[in-house]
Design an enzyme around this catalytic site. Structure first.
Site, PDB file in Angstrom:
ATOM      1  CD  GLU A  46      -2.300   1.344   2.808  1.00  0.00           C
ATOM      2  OE1 GLU A  46      -2.745   2.439   3.168  1.00  0.00           O
ATOM      3  OE2 GLU A  46      -2.276   0.343   3.560  1.00  0.00           O
ATOM      4  CG  ASP A  50      -0.009   7.099  -1.384  1.00  0.00           C
ATOM      5  OD1 ASP A  50      -1.164   7.482  -1.612  1.00  0.00           O
ATOM      6  OD2 ASP A  50       0.894   7.861  -1.004  1.00  0.00           O
ATOM      7  CG  ASP A 119      -5.936   1.318   3.263  1.00  0.00           C
ATOM      8  OD1 ASP A 119      -5.883   2.474   2.779  1.00  0.00           O
ATOM      9  OD2 ASP A 119      -6.129   1.097   4.471  1.00  0.00           O
ATOM     10  CD  GLU A 122      -3.451   4.137  -1.585  1.00  0.00           C
ATOM     11  OE1 GLU A 122      -3.583   5.351  -1.799  1.00  0.00           O
ATOM     12  OE2 GLU A 122      -3.063   3.683  -0.478  1.00  0.00           O
TER      13      GLU A 122
END
Length: 229
Positions: A46, A50, A119, A122
């Site tokens: 994650e 991002d 989450d 990502e």
């Protein structure tokens, strides 16, 4: 360790539009910390996802909106990479059905939690990036975020908040506001407030309240510097 059957892998590949060479990355990206079926969960992926997502979206906006200034691009970018938008992108691939979570948690509907889905989405971006490279990750993002990219829902922040976030994003001190003058009768005063941002000339704002004058000063600064129209 969780393993997918051939039929499951085929279905996942069809949903994602991408087939993993390293199944462990796929499993890790889909695994929530509530299950012991896998040694790791999606949190590390994650973190990377991002950043990859941010770059893909930033490049897309830069090329798609040549007439937009930094402030406008930043506002649209923020709207597209926030958690709820990631969860919406996850809905396009049926992510709630794919996440690997504990039996009890699934029974409670945790697989529908918007934060969890954002989450995990990502993490999927990162897993595809590590497995197939940047071009594959970009193709996945542009497909999953297609509807959001065509109709971004931008939240308009007030001028003070926008200016503060702009300054902090550049490692600058928080903008400082100072009352320059207060004129007019007691029942109807007019405040003049200046805002000072390190490295820039102060900007002046006026209003019938101190807060209003601060807001106007921030707005004048953003307009003068071409940060936000």
């Amino acid at each position: 360790m969780t393993r997918f059957s051939t039929a499951q892998r085929d279905e996942i590949s069809e949903r994602l539009g991408y087939r993993f060479s390293n199944e462990d990355l796929l499993v890790e990206a889909l695994t929530h910390g509530s299950t012991q079926a896998h040694k790791g969960d999606y949190q590390r992926l994650e973190f990377l996802g991002d950043r990859v997502l941010g770059l893909v979206i930033a490049e897309y906006l830069f090329r798609t909106y040549p007439g937009h200034g930094e402030g406008e691009l930043t506002a649209i970018h923020s709207a597209l990479v926030r958690g709820e938008s990631c969860a919406e992108a996850g809905d396009t691939v049926g992510l709630s059905e794919l996440v690997i979570i504990g039996t009890g948690e699934r029974a409670k509907g945790m697989n529908l939690n918007r934060t969890l889905l954002g989450d995990a989405m990502e993490a999927l971006v990162a897993a595809i990036y590590l497995d197939g490279g940047f071009e594959q990750a970009r193709a996945f993002v542009l497909k999953a975020w297609d509807g959001l990219l065509r109709h971004p829902r931008v939240t308009v922040k007030d001028a003070k908040t926008f200016l503060q976030e702009w300054a902090l994003a550049r490692a600058l001190p928080i903008p400082a506001y100072k009352v320059v003058s207060r004129e007019g009768p007691e029942h109807e005063p007019v405040f003049a407030v200046s805002v000072d941002v390190k490295g820039k000339d102060p900007a002046l704002g006026t209003a019938k309240s101190k807060r209003g004058a601060e807001m106007d000063a921030a707005d004048q600064f953003l307009k003068r510097e071409g940060i936000r129209p």
